[in-house]
Design a protein around this motif. Sequence first.
Motif, PDB file in Angstrom:
ATOM      1  N   VAL A  92     -31.713  20.770  69.509  1.00  0.00           N
ATOM      2  CA  VAL A  92     -30.861  20.494  70.565  1.00  0.00           C
ATOM      3  C   VAL A  92     -31.340  21.515  71.882  1.00  0.00           C
ATOM      4  N   ARG A  93     -31.569  21.082  72.902  1.00  0.00           N
ATOM      5  CA  ARG A  93     -32.238  21.835  73.824  1.00  0.00           C
ATOM      6  C   ARG A  93     -30.948  22.465  74.502  1.00  0.00           C
ATOM      7  N   ILE A  94     -31.028  23.722  74.864  1.00  0.00           N
ATOM      8  CA  ILE A  94     -29.841  24.406  75.447  1.00  0.00           C
ATOM      9  C   ILE A  94     -30.065  25.173  76.967  1.00  0.00           C
ATOM     10  N   ARG A  95     -31.330  25.238  77.170  1.00  0.00           N
ATOM     11  CA  ARG A  95     -31.724  25.792  78.456  1.00  0.00           C
ATOM     12  C   ARG A  95     -32.841  25.213  79.348  1.00  0.00           C
ATOM     13  N   GLY A  96     -32.691  25.396  80.468  1.00  0.00           N
ATOM     14  CA  GLY A  96     -33.566  24.447  81.524  1.00  0.00           C
ATOM     15  C   GLY A  96     -35.110  25.111  81.429  1.00  0.00           C
ATOM     16  N   ILE A  97     -35.918  24.518  82.394  1.00  0.00           N
ATOM     17  CA  ILE A  97     -37.259  24.881  82.365  1.00  0.00           C
ATOM     18  C   ILE A  97     -37.815  25.699  83.337  1.00  0.00           C
ATOM     19  N   ASN A  98     -37.133  26.498  84.221  1.00  0.00           N
ATOM     20  CA  ASN A  98     -37.319  27.345  85.185  1.00  0.00           C
ATOM     21  C   ASN A  98     -38.158  28.643  84.706  1.00  0.00           C
ATOM     22  N   GLY A  99     -39.175  28.950  85.347  1.00  0.00           N
ATOM     23  CA  GLY A  99     -39.524  30.197  84.798  1.00  0.00           C
ATOM     24  C   GLY A  99     -40.147  30.106  83.208  1.00  0.00           C
ATOM     25  N   VAL A 100     -40.282  28.931  82.669  1.00  0.00           N
ATOM     26  CA  VAL A 100     -40.807  28.832  81.297  1.00  0.00           C
ATOM     27  C   VAL A 100     -42.194  28.810  81.291  1.00  0.00           C
ATOM     28  N   ASP A 101     -43.077  29.503  80.396  1.00  0.00           N
ATOM     29  CA  ASP A 101     -44.420  29.587  80.468  1.00  0.00           C
ATOM     30  C   ASP A 101     -45.363  28.336  79.739  1.00  0.00           C
ATOM     31  N   PRO A 102     -46.372  27.873  80.167  1.00  0.00           N
ATOM     32  CA  PRO A 102     -46.853  26.332  79.867  1.00  0.00           C
ATOM     33  C   PRO A 102     -46.823  26.477  78.351  1.00  0.00           C
ATOM     34  N   LYS A 103     -47.142  27.230  77.454  1.00  0.00           N
ATOM     35  CA  LYS A 103     -47.345  26.929  76.082  1.00  0.00           C
ATOM     36  C   LYS A 103     -45.734  26.574  75.552  1.00  0.00           C
ATOM     37  N   THR A 104     -44.635  27.201  75.912  1.00  0.00           N
ATOM     38  CA  THR A 104     -43.332  26.721  75.508  1.00  0.00           C
ATOM     39  C   THR A 104     -42.855  25.285  76.152  1.00  0.00           C
ATOM     40  N   ARG A 105     -43.588  25.207  77.308  1.00  0.00           N
ATOM     41  CA  ARG A 105     -43.091  23.801  78.061  1.00  0.00           C
ATOM     42  C   ARG A 105     -43.796  22.867  77.278  1.00  0.00           C
ATOM     43  N   LYS A 106     -45.213  23.039  76.809  1.00  0.00           N
ATOM     44  CA  LYS A 106     -45.780  22.022  75.885  1.00  0.00           C
ATOM     45  C   LYS A 106     -45.160  21.763  74.521  1.00  0.00           C
ATOM     46  N   ILE A 107     -44.695  22.746  73.777  1.00  0.00           N
ATOM     47  CA  ILE A 107     -44.151  22.861  72.608  1.00  0.00           C
ATOM     48  C   ILE A 107     -42.674  21.821  72.799  1.00  0.00           C
ATOM     49  N   LEU A 108     -42.001  22.157  73.812  1.00  0.00           N
ATOM     50  CA  LEU A 108     -40.884  21.252  74.143  1.00  0.00           C
ATOM     51  C   LEU A 108     -41.130  20.041  74.062  1.00  0.00           C
ATOM     52  N   GLN A 109     -42.002  19.510  75.007  1.00  0.00           N
ATOM     53  CA  GLN A 109     -42.796  18.207  75.216  1.00  0.00           C
ATOM     54  C   GLN A 109     -43.396  17.735  73.843  1.00  0.00           C
ATOM     55  N   LEU A 110     -43.701  18.304  72.796  1.00  0.00           N
ATOM     56  CA  LEU A 110     -44.130  17.920  71.592  1.00  0.00           C
ATOM     57  C   LEU A 110     -43.006  17.520  70.765  1.00  0.00           C
ATOM     58  N   PHE A 111     -41.617  18.239  70.858  1.00  0.00           N
ATOM     59  CA  PHE A 111     -40.718  18.072  70.240  1.00  0.00           C
ATOM     60  C   PHE A 111     -39.710  16.948  70.813  1.00  0.00           C
ATOM     61  N   ARG A 112     -40.199  16.375  72.038  1.00  0.00           N
ATOM     62  CA  ARG A 112     -39.533  15.400  72.817  1.00  0.00           C
ATOM     63  C   ARG A 112     -38.171  15.949  73.402  1.00  0.00           C
ATOM     64  N   LEU A 113     -38.103  17.081  73.711  1.00  0.00           N
ATOM     65  CA  LEU A 113     -36.911  17.935  74.406  1.00  0.00           C
ATOM     66  C   LEU A 113     -37.290  17.974  75.754  1.00  0.00           C
ATOM     67  N   LEU A 114     -36.895  16.974  76.405  1.00  0.00           N
ATOM     68  CA  LEU A 114     -37.338  17.014  77.976  1.00  0.00           C
ATOM     69  C   LEU A 114     -36.450  17.333  78.751  1.00  0.00           C
ATOM     70  N   GLN A 115     -35.081  17.168  78.440  1.00  0.00           N
ATOM     71  CA  GLN A 115     -34.017  17.391  79.378  1.00  0.00           C
ATOM     72  C   GLN A 115     -32.882  18.485  78.310  1.00  0.00           C
ATOM     73  N   ILE A 116     -32.072  19.062  79.056  1.00  0.00           N
ATOM     74  CA  ILE A 116     -31.066  19.832  78.253  1.00  0.00           C
ATOM     75  C   ILE A 116     -30.117  18.687  77.635  1.00  0.00           C
ATOM     76  N   HIS A 117     -29.597  19.181  76.615  1.00  0.00           N
ATOM     77  CA  HIS A 117     -28.670  18.593  75.613  1.00  0.00           C
ATOM     78  C   HIS A 117     -29.390  17.132  75.137  1.00  0.00           C
TER      79      HIS A 117
END
Length: 90
Positions: free
Chosen positions: A1-26
């Motif tokens: 479950v995603r619990i935090r937003g995307i502001n200030g996130v490095d690109p590698k972490t952002r890509k991992i969240l995309q791979l897990f299909r966690l594009l939005q909070i909750h």
Amino acid sequence: VRIRGINGVDPKTRKILQLFRLLQIHNATFVRLNAATIKMLRLVEPFVTYGFPNLKTVRELIYKRGYAKENGQRIPITTNDIIERNLGRF
């Protein structure tokens, strides 16, 4: 479950969240555990929460949000009979 937003996130972490299909909070997904996914979970740990689901939680999610295709129509899963009719031959 995603619990935090995307502001200030490095690109590698952002890509991992995309791979897990966690594009939005909750948003939540089920992920198979292997060595690669465990390493990815450790990298995105400040942004997600994770654990093993129990049967009650999975059943509630499936009955609340689950849909099945039957005769080309998308019908909500309300009982286990719908699943048995569609997967009975496997």
